[in-house]
Scaffold this motif. Sequence first.
Motif, PDB file in Angstrom:
ATOM      1  N   LYS A 610       0.736  -1.298  -0.164  1.00 54.22           N
ATOM      2  CA  LYS A 610       0.094  -0.151   0.029  1.00 54.22           C
ATOM      3  C   LYS A 610       0.635   1.454  -0.088  1.00 54.22           C
ATOM      4  CE  LYS A 610      -4.007  -2.013   2.335  1.00 54.22           C
ATOM      5  NZ  LYS A 610      -4.927  -1.775   3.262  1.00 54.22           N
ATOM      6  N   SER A 611       1.922   1.329   0.615  1.00 55.07           N
ATOM      7  CA  SER A 611       3.001   2.216   0.716  1.00 55.07           C
ATOM      8  C   SER A 611       3.455   2.838  -0.809  1.00 55.07           C
ATOM      9  CB  SER A 611       3.970   2.144   1.578  1.00 55.07           C
ATOM     10  OG  SER A 611       3.791   2.019   2.971  1.00 55.07           O
ATOM     11  N   ALA A 612       3.653   1.811  -1.420  1.00 54.32           N
ATOM     12  CA  ALA A 612       4.152   1.904  -3.003  1.00 54.32           C
ATOM     13  C   ALA A 612       2.859   2.624  -3.620  1.00 54.32           C
ATOM     14  CB  ALA A 612       4.833   0.536  -3.465  1.00 54.32           C
ATOM     15  N   ILE A 613       1.810   2.036  -3.544  1.00 54.61           N
ATOM     16  CA  ILE A 613       0.461   2.719  -4.117  1.00 54.61           C
ATOM     17  C   ILE A 613       0.395   4.114  -4.090  1.00 54.61           C
ATOM     18  CG2 ILE A 613      -1.896   2.399  -4.743  1.00 54.61           C
ATOM     19  CD1 ILE A 613      -1.465  -0.658  -4.129  1.00 54.61           C
ATOM     20  N   MET A 614       0.672   4.547  -2.611  1.00 57.01           N
ATOM     21  CA  MET A 614       0.422   5.821  -2.136  1.00 57.01           C
ATOM     22  C   MET A 614       1.325   6.898  -2.951  1.00 57.01           C
ATOM     23  SD  MET A 614      -2.388   5.908  -0.430  1.00 57.01           S
ATOM     24  CE  MET A 614      -2.137   7.371   0.050  1.00 57.01           C
ATOM     25  N   SER A 619       1.638  13.433  -5.290  1.00 58.80           N
ATOM     26  CA  SER A 619       2.456  13.992  -6.256  1.00 58.80           C
ATOM     27  C   SER A 619       3.436  15.088  -5.234  1.00 58.80           C
ATOM     28  CB  SER A 619       1.726  15.066  -7.060  1.00 58.80           C
ATOM     29  OG  SER A 619       0.926  15.891  -6.288  1.00 58.80           O
ATOM     30  N   VAL A 620       3.213  14.713  -3.803  1.00 59.27           N
ATOM     31  CA  VAL A 620       4.039  15.734  -3.075  1.00 59.27           C
ATOM     32  C   VAL A 620       5.536  15.154  -2.738  1.00 59.27           C
ATOM     33  CG1 VAL A 620       4.126  16.571  -0.663  1.00 59.27           C
ATOM     34  CG2 VAL A 620       2.086  16.529  -1.838  1.00 59.27           C
ATOM     35  N   LEU A 621       6.471  15.707  -3.065  1.00 56.98           N
ATOM     36  CA  LEU A 621       7.936  14.893  -2.690  1.00 56.98           C
ATOM     37  C   LEU A 621       8.313  15.372  -1.477  1.00 56.98           C
ATOM     38  CD1 LEU A 621      10.124  14.048  -4.586  1.00 56.98           C
ATOM     39  CD2 LEU A 621      11.056  16.087  -4.591  1.00 56.98           C
ATOM     40  N   HIS A 622       8.061  14.253  -0.370  1.00 57.07           N
ATOM     41  CA  HIS A 622       8.504  14.495   1.083  1.00 57.07           C
ATOM     42  C   HIS A 622       9.777  13.508   1.284  1.00 57.07           C
ATOM     43  CE1 HIS A 622       6.304  10.625   0.964  1.00 57.07           C
ATOM     44  NE2 HIS A 622       5.247  11.236   0.424  1.00 57.07           N
ATOM     45  N   GLU A 623      10.042  13.357   2.348  1.00 58.33           N
ATOM     46  CA  GLU A 623      11.115  12.767   2.875  1.00 58.33           C
ATOM     47  C   GLU A 623      11.150  11.336   2.410  1.00 58.33           C
ATOM     48  OE1 GLU A 623      13.637  13.974   4.630  1.00 58.33           O
ATOM     49  OE2 GLU A 623      12.872  15.880   4.315  1.00 58.33           O
ATOM     50  N   ARG A 624      10.271  10.515   2.466  1.00 56.80           N
ATOM     51  CA  ARG A 624      10.368   9.236   1.657  1.00 56.80           C
ATOM     52  C   ARG A 624      10.678   9.238   0.363  1.00 56.80           C
ATOM     53  NH1 ARG A 624       5.234   5.805   3.681  1.00 56.80           N
ATOM     54  NH2 ARG A 624       6.981   4.160   3.040  1.00 56.80           N
ATOM     55  N   THR A 625      10.508  10.258  -0.475  1.00 53.44           N
ATOM     56  CA  THR A 625      10.852   9.957  -1.828  1.00 53.44           C
ATOM     57  C   THR A 625      11.926  10.725  -2.374  1.00 53.44           C
ATOM     58  OG1 THR A 625       9.153  11.657  -2.324  1.00 53.44           O
ATOM     59  CG2 THR A 625       8.242   9.209  -2.320  1.00 53.44           C
ATOM     60  N   LYS A 626      12.537  11.598  -1.759  1.00 56.69           N
ATOM     61  CA  LYS A 626      13.637  12.555  -2.167  1.00 56.69           C
ATOM     62  C   LYS A 626      14.683  11.825  -2.525  1.00 56.69           C
ATOM     63  CE  LYS A 626      15.944  14.029   1.984  1.00 56.69           C
ATOM     64  NZ  LYS A 626      16.460  15.164   3.020  1.00 56.69           N
ATOM     65  N   HIS A 627      14.946  10.602  -2.045  1.00 52.64           N
ATOM     66  CA  HIS A 627      16.039   9.666  -2.395  1.00 52.64           C
ATOM     67  C   HIS A 627      15.913   8.774  -3.682  1.00 52.64           C
ATOM     68  CE1 HIS A 627      18.586  11.502   0.870  1.00 52.64           C
ATOM     69  NE2 HIS A 627      17.782  11.334   1.538  1.00 52.64           N
ATOM     70  N   ILE A 628      14.705   8.698  -3.909  1.00 47.58           N
ATOM     71  CA  ILE A 628      14.357   7.832  -5.267  1.00 47.58           C
ATOM     72  C   ILE A 628      14.833   8.484  -6.411  1.00 47.58           C
ATOM     73  CG2 ILE A 628      12.590   6.547  -6.260  1.00 47.58           C
ATOM     74  CD1 ILE A 628      11.169   6.194  -3.507  1.00 47.58           C
ATOM     75  N   GLU A 629      15.475   7.610  -7.321  1.00 45.66           N
ATOM     76  CA  GLU A 629      15.690   8.316  -8.512  1.00 45.66           C
ATOM     77  C   GLU A 629      14.767   9.056  -9.292  1.00 45.66           C
ATOM     78  OE1 GLU A 629      16.507   5.460  -7.582  1.00 45.66           O
ATOM     79  OE2 GLU A 629      18.399   5.197  -7.451  1.00 45.66           O
ATOM     80  N   VAL A 630      15.013   9.961  -9.984  1.00 47.42           N
ATOM     81  CA  VAL A 630      14.298  10.886 -10.589  1.00 47.42           C
ATOM     82  C   VAL A 630      13.528  10.166 -11.771  1.00 47.42           C
ATOM     83  CG1 VAL A 630      13.696  13.160 -11.714  1.00 47.42           C
ATOM     84  CG2 VAL A 630      15.231  13.092  -9.789  1.00 47.42           C
ATOM     85  N   ASP A 631      14.193   9.363 -12.713  1.00 45.64           N
ATOM     86  CA  ASP A 631      13.761   8.665 -13.685  1.00 45.64           C
ATOM     87  C   ASP A 631      12.671   7.884 -13.436  1.00 45.64           C
ATOM     88  OD1 ASP A 631      16.058   6.008 -13.861  1.00 45.64           O
ATOM     89  OD2 ASP A 631      15.227   7.119 -12.547  1.00 45.64           O
TER      90      ASP A 631
END
Length: 684
Positions: A610-614, A619-631
């Motif tokens: 469920k976390s990956a689906i969320m 569309s908000v870039l928060h702490e959990r996604t800022k280190h995931i590659e942009v591509d």
Amino acid sequence: MTGELATFTSPVTSVNQSVCIADGSSIPIRSQGDARLSSDITLSSVYHDLSSKKIFGRGYERDGLYYFGDPLPSHVWGPSPVTALSQHRCYVTFIDDYTRCTWVYLMRNKSEVFSHFTHFLQMIKTQYNTVVRNIRSDNGREYITNEFRAELNKCGILQQLTCPYTPEQNGVAERKNRHIMSVVRCLLRGMGVPKHFWHMAVLTATYLINRTPSRVLQGKAPLHILQPTSTLFSIIPRVFGCTCFVQNRSPTRTKLDDKAIRCIFLGYSSMSKGYRCYDLITRYMYHSLDVTFLETVLFFSDSTPSPDPGSEILAADDPIPPRPLPILEPPSSPPTPTDSLPPFASQDPSPRAQNPLPVSSPESGMSPPLVSDIPPPRYPTRVDSISIPRSVHEALQNPLWVSAMKTEMEALQHNRTWDLVALPKGERTVGYAASGIVQVKCGLKKAFDIKDLGPLRYFLGIEVARSRHGISLSQRKYQPAESGELLPDPSIYQRLVGRLIYLTNTRPDLTFAVSIVSQFMHSPRTSHLDAVYYILRYLKSCPGRGLFYKSGVQSGLSCFTDADYAGSKSDRPEYRAMAQGTSEILWLRSLLTELGFSMTDSSYLFCDNKSAIMLSSDSVLHERTKHIEVDIHFIREKVRSGVITPSFVPSYAQTADMFTKSIGPSLLKSSLVKLGLVDIFASA
């Protein structure tokens, strides 16, 4: 001489003598007699060492012969006609005659052999708890110096020298040197690496040879025999000389600096678990594991300057000098437009042409600007101004596309690719109808001597069955079983697993199990072969099972994604799996559109996290996604555009689980139904 009294066949007689052994010590002897080794071998006057019972060495058997005290073959190569960047000109090899494991030491002069030899003796004693008893080499001056012989006498090591101009007496070292240089030439030539890097190629070649199975060792690698419990490759092997990018971990790096440094891959670090990557600009050798490789891209090309042979490679512990800024000189004369430029190049001038930069001069005191000497592009800078038609009718309404089609047809007719003729009366162009296929077959039969074999039934081991319900693909007649007893040869295991890999074309239920057993192709054990037999027994229970494609209209396109990244329970691997699933959906939708099947509805993307689906919907870039590659953030764009719809699926209904982990019988049975695996040959 022996310490076992039971081997004597006659009464021993008392003697009072002593025997001098190889290390110079004296062993007292108390008796002697006749010893019987076998039914037909009897030795006389055998000394009985009753006092010390010391073991002087152990032998081993190879090809029916018994060897005691392996010599240590050694050889010096050089001087090299090309001096390395590290100023080395030669190297010395020490080879274990039993395991064929090789140690290489780079040298600037041959006089360094003695220091490397003493270091090698200490290393062997510390790491492997053994000693060198004799060494074999040629008559080079580096092996017969006074200090070298003094060290041999001190350690009790016997020295074996070859006869003058007789290198075949040191055949092990000579053949090993030839093997190393053959690999070195391949490494340098394969990616166009300059000869100044031969020293790094020698170290890399030795690293690979020690980990490559050898026919002399019955299919085993030298390092595997020397250290049976060790891992041959602790890191993934890469292409020597390819382009790589090392992550810049400098503490002085700012947000405007490059996050990665372009380097050339030059082998594997002997001091750490990482790769050797060399930066030509700073002449620094990086030892890092955070490296991105472009294994098909050559680092050296015609435009890349060759390194200076006089410059040395900085070690890993040396300070990193600052990287110089690439200053581009201004052009000598501004480029003038010509008549060969497209119309839009002259109609839409660039902003640089409207507002040229001021040219510096000594009188003005201005610093020279950083400008590029690359001429302006000769292609349209606004791609969005070109509309791509979605149908033939739309293309015929645009005069530009009509002109392009006429130009293409004229080129085809000029090259006589085919002849453009009028459509015969009563005939239609070939489309998706069955009559069109019949026309194609008739045309091919007239032009070529071919025979229509009818509907496809069997091809490359894949059996095809048709009915009014659909089409079934199976590999019932493709059985990868081996007859006869198991041989201690890895090729039998490799052939079995290779056939199982091909069988996964129509048996996706074997994918995970086959992926596990295929990881041990080079050094299989009995437990691995037992696992393969389990797979074969599973195949025997349902040999006719295969993929079944139902006829009729299908209900859209959906995708199940799952990830098992080294057992990680975080949501990052699941999110990357969803991104890859999105790419597959886009490709399949494009393929279906070209085949004439329009895809207007959204495609479902099922995931059990469920976390990956969320993350895909937020569309908000928060702490959990800022280190995931942009591509991989393009998945959010496809969600917003309605191309895909992320949906949660519970673990007990996750079809993709069978491709990433082992599952139970109940989940396996339901997954087989969802994948369309049916045994049409099973009894009703």
